[in-house]
Structure formats: C-alpha cells, structure tokens
Design a protein around this motif. Structure first.
Motif, PDB file in Angstrom:
ATOM      1  N   GLU A 109      59.159  24.218  23.088  1.00 27.85           N
ATOM      2  CA  GLU A 109      58.780  23.711  21.767  1.00 27.85           C
ATOM      3  C   GLU A 109      57.975  22.419  21.880  1.00 27.85           C
ATOM      4  N   GLU A 110      58.384  21.582  22.830  1.00 34.69           N
ATOM      5  CA  GLU A 110      57.688  20.308  23.048  1.00 34.69           C
ATOM      6  C   GLU A 110      56.221  20.519  23.381  1.00 34.69           C
ATOM      7  N   ILE A 111      55.967  21.508  24.220  1.00 44.13           N
ATOM      8  CA  ILE A 111      54.601  21.706  24.706  1.00 44.13           C
ATOM      9  C   ILE A 111      53.819  22.677  23.816  1.00 44.13           C
ATOM     10  N   TRP A 112      54.481  23.738  23.345  1.00 46.25           N
ATOM     11  CA  TRP A 112      53.754  24.809  22.668  1.00 46.25           C
ATOM     12  C   TRP A 112      54.099  24.979  21.202  1.00 46.25           C
ATOM     13  N   GLY A 113      55.168  24.369  20.743  1.00 46.33           N
ATOM     14  CA  GLY A 113      55.515  24.533  19.330  1.00 46.33           C
ATOM     15  C   GLY A 113      56.516  25.643  19.117  1.00 46.33           C
ATOM     16  N   ASP A 114      56.600  26.106  17.871  1.00 39.95           N
ATOM     17  CA  ASP A 114      57.745  26.961  17.546  1.00 39.95           C
ATOM     18  C   ASP A 114      57.516  28.458  17.688  1.00 39.95           C
ATOM     19  N   HIS A 115      56.350  28.880  18.215  1.00 36.73           N
ATOM     20  CA  HIS A 115      56.146  30.312  18.439  1.00 36.73           C
ATOM     21  C   HIS A 115      56.301  30.606  19.922  1.00 36.73           C
ATOM     22  N   MET A 116      57.307  31.419  20.243  1.00 41.90           N
ATOM     23  CA  MET A 116      57.565  31.695  21.653  1.00 41.90           C
ATOM     24  C   MET A 116      57.011  33.057  22.020  1.00 41.90           C
ATOM     25  N   HIS A 117      55.727  33.264  21.743  1.00 36.99           N
ATOM     26  CA  HIS A 117      55.115  34.538  22.092  1.00 36.99           C
ATOM     27  C   HIS A 117      53.648  34.340  22.462  1.00 36.99           C
ATOM     28  N   HIS A 118      53.048  35.427  23.001  1.00 28.94           N
ATOM     29  CA  HIS A 118      51.639  35.352  23.423  1.00 28.94           C
ATOM     30  C   HIS A 118      50.719  35.106  22.237  1.00 28.94           C
ATOM     31  N   GLY A 119      49.605  34.467  22.524  1.00 31.83           N
ATOM     32  CA  GLY A 119      48.552  34.382  21.515  1.00 31.83           C
ATOM     33  C   GLY A 119      47.711  35.647  21.561  1.00 31.83           C
ATOM     34  N   PHE A 120      47.002  35.915  20.463  1.00 34.56           N
ATOM     35  CA  PHE A 120      46.089  37.059  20.389  1.00 34.56           C
ATOM     36  C   PHE A 120      44.670  36.529  20.403  1.00 34.56           C
ATOM     37  N   TYR A 121      43.889  36.994  21.379  1.00 33.28           N
ATOM     38  CA  TYR A 121      42.540  36.454  21.556  1.00 33.28           C
ATOM     39  C   TYR A 121      41.521  37.588  21.489  1.00 33.28           C
ATOM     40  N   ASP A 122      40.285  37.241  21.170  1.00 29.89           N
ATOM     41  CA  ASP A 122      39.220  38.242  21.295  1.00 29.89           C
ATOM     42  C   ASP A 122      39.041  38.520  22.777  1.00 29.89           C
ATOM     43  N   PRO A 123      38.883  39.790  23.136  1.00 24.52           N
ATOM     44  CA  PRO A 123      38.787  40.115  24.559  1.00 24.52           C
ATOM     45  C   PRO A 123      37.544  39.493  25.187  1.00 24.52           C
ATOM     46  N   ASP A 124      37.659  39.159  26.463  1.00 21.54           N
ATOM     47  CA  ASP A 124      36.546  38.571  27.201  1.00 21.54           C
ATOM     48  C   ASP A 124      36.071  37.255  26.636  1.00 21.54           C
ATOM     49  N   SER A 125      36.922  36.591  25.856  1.00 20.30           N
ATOM     50  CA  SER A 125      36.482  35.281  25.354  1.00 20.30           C
ATOM     51  C   SER A 125      36.572  34.300  26.508  1.00 20.30           C
ATOM     52  N   SER A 126      35.427  33.718  26.856  1.00 18.97           N
ATOM     53  CA  SER A 126      35.395  32.842  28.018  1.00 18.97           C
ATOM     54  C   SER A 126      35.570  31.383  27.623  1.00 18.97           C
ATOM     55  N   VAL A 127      35.546  31.143  26.334  1.00 23.84           N
ATOM     56  CA  VAL A 127      35.699  29.765  25.868  1.00 23.84           C
ATOM     57  C   VAL A 127      37.118  29.281  26.151  1.00 23.84           C
ATOM     58  N   GLN A 128      37.218  28.146  26.782  1.00 25.87           N
ATOM     59  CA  GLN A 128      38.562  27.611  27.026  1.00 25.87           C
ATOM     60  C   GLN A 128      39.041  26.920  25.763  1.00 25.87           C
ATOM     61  N   LEU A 129      40.159  27.389  25.277  1.00 23.49           N
ATOM     62  CA  LEU A 129      40.618  26.904  23.981  1.00 23.49           C
ATOM     63  C   LEU A 129      41.394  25.603  24.098  1.00 23.49           C
ATOM     64  N   SER A 130      41.374  24.859  23.020  1.00 22.50           N
ATOM     65  CA  SER A 130      42.216  23.670  22.940  1.00 22.50           C
ATOM     66  C   SER A 130      43.645  24.116  22.653  1.00 22.50           C
ATOM     67  N   ASP A 131      44.545  23.162  22.701  1.00 18.74           N
ATOM     68  CA  ASP A 131      45.945  23.473  22.373  1.00 18.74           C
ATOM     69  C   ASP A 131      46.049  24.110  20.998  1.00 18.74           C
ATOM     70  N   SER A 132      45.305  23.537  20.035  1.00 18.35           N
ATOM     71  CA  SER A 132      45.435  24.072  18.672  1.00 18.35           C
ATOM     72  C   SER A 132      44.828  25.465  18.602  1.00 18.35           C
ATOM     73  N   GLY A 133      43.833  25.737  19.465  1.00 16.61           N
ATOM     74  CA  GLY A 133      43.266  27.082  19.508  1.00 16.61           C
ATOM     75  C   GLY A 133      44.301  28.100  19.941  1.00 16.61           C
ATOM     76  N   HIS A 134      45.150  27.696  20.879  1.00 18.01           N
ATOM     77  CA  HIS A 134      46.189  28.614  21.333  1.00 18.01           C
ATOM     78  C   HIS A 134      47.257  28.811  20.272  1.00 18.01           C
ATOM     79  N   ARG A 135      47.554  27.731  19.558  1.00 22.33           N
ATOM     80  CA  ARG A 135      48.552  27.889  18.478  1.00 22.33           C
ATOM     81  C   ARG A 135      48.018  28.828  17.420  1.00 22.33           C
ATOM     82  N   GLU A 136      46.748  28.703  17.118  1.00 18.79           N
ATOM     83  CA  GLU A 136      46.154  29.624  16.136  1.00 18.79           C
ATOM     84  C   GLU A 136      46.227  31.056  16.646  1.00 18.79           C
ATOM     85  N   ALA A 137      46.041  31.209  17.950  1.00 21.42           N
ATOM     86  CA  ALA A 137      46.115  32.546  18.530  1.00 21.42           C
ATOM     87  C   ALA A 137      47.521  33.129  18.372  1.00 21.42           C
TER      88      ALA A 137
END
Lengths: 121, 347
Positions: free
Chosen positions: B77-105
């Motif tokens: 929770e400290e590092i990733w927040g309250d969702h304990m599951h994988h993010g969903f990303y567009d395939p082959d997205s090469s952009v390295q996401l920020s922390d908030s990008g992963h939370r959105e995922a």
C-alpha cells in the motif's frame, strides 16, 4: 461489524440447517455517525430480515426498533431508528454464535472471522 | 490459437477432451517450518488425487496466505496504493509510465473487466457485490462508488480486513462496503445473494479450483454476473497431459514464495463453468496487456524507499520481491497467462 452485515452472515459449518441469523454476543459496541440516505434506507428496507435486525440491535444495546416494519416507510422517526440500528452501531469486540451448534465466530477490531476449522467443512 | 490483443475479444479455446470434474492435485510448498507436509504431486489433467494428508496442508496454506498478506499489505500500500492487482496497458506500449500512470492502469483493469463481462451496460441491476479475495478493498470501494452498490469483501488476512474497513471509513463509504475474514471456499452467505461476484487475482490462491468456482456460482444471484481475473498457466494442447517439467519447475518456485497451490489454465475455468451450466461464458488472454506491470513493480522495489520498506517489512516480502523476475520469465516464455473468465448465472 454493523448490523447491515450481520443481516447477511450465515453459519457455514457443514450440515447446519438453522444457519441464519447468528446470535450476537457483544463485548464492545461503538457508535459511529453515518450520513442519512433515504434512497439507500428504502432500498435496504426491502432486503433486510427484520427480526434478525431487531434482535441484533437489542444485543447491541438498542431496543427502539418496532417488531414490525410494515407501512412505516414514510415515518421519519422510524426511519431514523432504522438508520441508527442498521448503520451506526458497530460491534467492535464480541462473537457471532450459531444457534444450532453454538459455534462462536469471533469479532475482533470490528472484523468478524468466519473461517472454519478442518472438521467443520 | 493466436490471442488477439483487443481486451474485449472472445477467444475460442481448442476444445479439450471432456474429463470428470477435477480438483487439481494439491501442490503445496509451504514455507512454514512446522508443516511436515510437502505433498508434491504435479498437477496433471484428469487427476483427482487429493490425499488425506492434503486436508491439513490446506489449513497450512490458508495460514501461510494470511500471514503473507498480514506482513506484506502495508508495504504494498505504501508503494502502490490500495489496488493489489495488475494494471491494464495498451499492448506494446513502450512509454515508461509514471507511478500515477500505473495507478491509472490498475483502475483501467477494473473498468476493462467490468466491460468485458458486460456489466457496464447493466449497471442499475448491480445492488449487491461480493469481492472474493478483496485485499485492502480497492476494488470494493471503487465498484461501490461507481454503482452505488453494497459491497462485501472477504479475505483470509485480518490485517487486510481491518485496513480495508478503515479506508472505507476514511472515504465515507462505510455504509456501502464492509470487510470480513472468511474463506472463499466456504463463503458465509446464503445462496444467490450477489448481483456481481468479483474475484480479482485471488483465484491463484485457491487450492481447489472446482470448489472455488462452485462457491462463486452458489452465492451469485440468478441473472448475476461472475468475473474471475486470475493468473493461469498456458492451456494444454490436445493430447498434452501436463506442463513440461521445466515449466512446472518455474511455477513451483513462484508458488513457494507467493503461497500458491497448483495452477490451472483458463480453459480449466471455462470447463468448470460449463459443467455448472453457466451461460454467456467468455474468456480472454490479457497477458500482453499486463506485460509492463512486473518490471514496474521491480523498479519501485529498487528505489531507495522500496528497498528500505522491504527490509523493514520482513522475509516474506523480501522473498516475494526476489521472486518477481520469475513472473516476468513465466510471462515471456508463455507459461504464465493473465486470464479473464466471465459468465452469467441463468435466471
């Protein structure tokens, strides 16, 4: 644990017939205010097992609920009592007891533990 | 069959030979020194060899899972927040996401799952939801807010349940959501209680997949929807009895640190649902859509904050962190699949 949850919990020990409702043995009850939401209350009124709620509330020290809820949907005083019993009374410490087997499910820090032992499955 | 990458596509799986309803043999590698049990039967198709000794190792697994999450939830929770599951990303997205990008995922994972199951069009019907393996309640709170529904979450970990309740109170959602310690294989609810039965990355912990699915179905209301998002191994080919030894070996090493029993495939879940006469059964392979996740988790673990928190958190967390590259290897080699399986209970 609030009574809205107690109204859904059953004893899941194998072979038990009289699995709902669970009797409440209260050791610590806390009152926490919650915003009044009429739509939600009306929706819940249709779903709630009334007797279980009344008995549960009594076990938590609240005896103001009437024995029957029919035709009271518009009664403000009734709705406030319903709201209070359903959502504002928290069992912090105590247990939920199966009426058929006497099996106790502990409630600690407000969280019921419904895990069964090997021989109950 | 080649998996298409669009999340809502339906993949038709090669039809497997109908086999008797199976409980995959237990493969439990427990970390607990007190457990004398190392029942190591490889999960193989059609085998129903649940040994007598296996029952108490199920309790050991349950305790292991509870302790694992008691220890590691705070760190996550400290590092990733309250969702304990994988993010969903567009395939082959090469952009390295920020922390908030992963939370959105991670939020997107919930939304895509609901959409895939066809729930989004039927929002108004969703009044009562159960979150099976709820973690610290991220999904429950999100879904309760989204649909205005009542949501009950169950977890084996008392620490998680308490934290989940506290977070609900902090977000003024106490009315709508609550959390209990309970076993997904023995749910303390009457039949037909829930309009939506939600299992987000908890299926992999269930030692008896058949029983797990039966319980999900039992507590679902007629017309209700069931959503299972879970880690699976690849589907076995026609005539293939089990995974290759090297594949099994890889999974065994992951099982040990994450407290996982034997893995099954997405098509095993489909078979189970079909045998229980569920309708509108759909499944998909979202492995390409979750590929950025584990590398991102490893990156956060290697930050100064991550390392310090890991060291503070304890051995289970550290071992878990060291196992993460195996997850990446598993995905890359096609052994591990990220699957979604959804269906509807007949009226």
């Amino acid at each position: 644990m609030r009574l809205i949850v107690h109204n859904m919990l059953t004893c899941n020990v194998k072979g038990v017939v009289n699995k709902f409702p669970l009797k409440i043995v209260a050791e610590k009850v806390v009152k926490k205010e919650v915003d009044f939401n009429l739509d939600f209350l009306w929706h819940m009124l249709a779903k709630i097992e009334w007797k279980a709620l009344v008995d549960g509330a009594r076990s938590l020290g609240y005896s103001e609920l009437p024995d029957h809820a029919e035709a009271l949907e518009s009664n403000e005083s009734f709705l406030k009592k319903f709201h209070h019993a359903l959502l504002e009374l928290h069992l912090e410490e105590g247990s939920l007891v199966c009426k058929e087997t006497g099996r106790k499910f502990p409630v600690k820090k407000g969280v019921p533990n419904m895990l069964l032992h090997e021989d109950e499955v | 069959m080649k998996a298409t990458l669009a999340p809502s596509s339906l993949i038709s799986l090669p039809r497997q030979k109908a086999s008797s309803l199976r409980s995959p043999s237990l493969l439990i590698n427990s970390q607990r020194p007190s457990s004398a049990l190392m029942t190591t039967k490889t999960a193989s198709r059609g085998s129903v060899a649940v040994t007598a000794a296996a029952t108490s190792s199920v309790e050991a697994l349950r305790e292991g899972i509870a302790e694992f999450y008691n220890e590691t939830s705070g760190l996550w929770e400290e590092i990733w927040g309250d969702h304990m599951h994988h993010g969903f990303y567009d395939p082959d997205s090469s952009v390295q996401l920020s922390d908030s990008g992963h939370r959105e995922a991670q939020i997107r994972m919930i939304e895509e799952s609901l959409r895939f199951a066809g729930v989004t069009e039927e929002e108004k019907k969703i009044k009562r939801v159960v979150d099976v393996g709820c973690g610290i309640g991220g999904s429950s709170r999100y879904i309760a807010s989204k649909f205005g529904a009542e949501c009950i979450g169950i977890t084996l970990s008392p620490v998680q349940a308490k934290r989940a309740n506290d977070l609900a109170a902090a977000q003024s959602l106490s009315q709508k959501v609550s959390f209990q310690v309970a076993d997904a294989l023995e749910q303390p609810f009457e039949d037909g209680t829930f309009d939506l039965v939600w299992s987000m990355e908890s299926g992999e912990h269930m030692p008896d997949k058949a029983k797990f699915v039966k319980e999900l179905v039992r507590v679902a209301a007629p017309g209700g929807r069931i959503i299972i998002v879970t880690w699976c191994h690849r589907n076995l080919s026609q005539g293939e009895e089990s995974l290759q030894p090297w594949e099994q070996n890889l999974l065994d090493r992951i099982c040990k640190t994450f407290y996982l029993p034997a893995w099954c495939s997405t098509s095993d879940y489909v078979d189970l649902l079909q045998s229980l006469s569920l309708q509108d059964i759909k499944c998909a392979d979202w492995s390409e859509n979750v590929a950025p996740f584990w590398p991102a988790v490893i990156r956060t673990a290697l930050t100064w904050k991550g390392l310090v928190s890991l060291l503070r958190s304890g051995m289970k967390s550290i071992k878990g962190a060291l196992t993460m590259p195996l997850m990446i290897e598993g995905y890359k080699k096609g052994v591990i699949k990220f699957g979604i399986i959804t269906c509807q209970k007949p009226l």
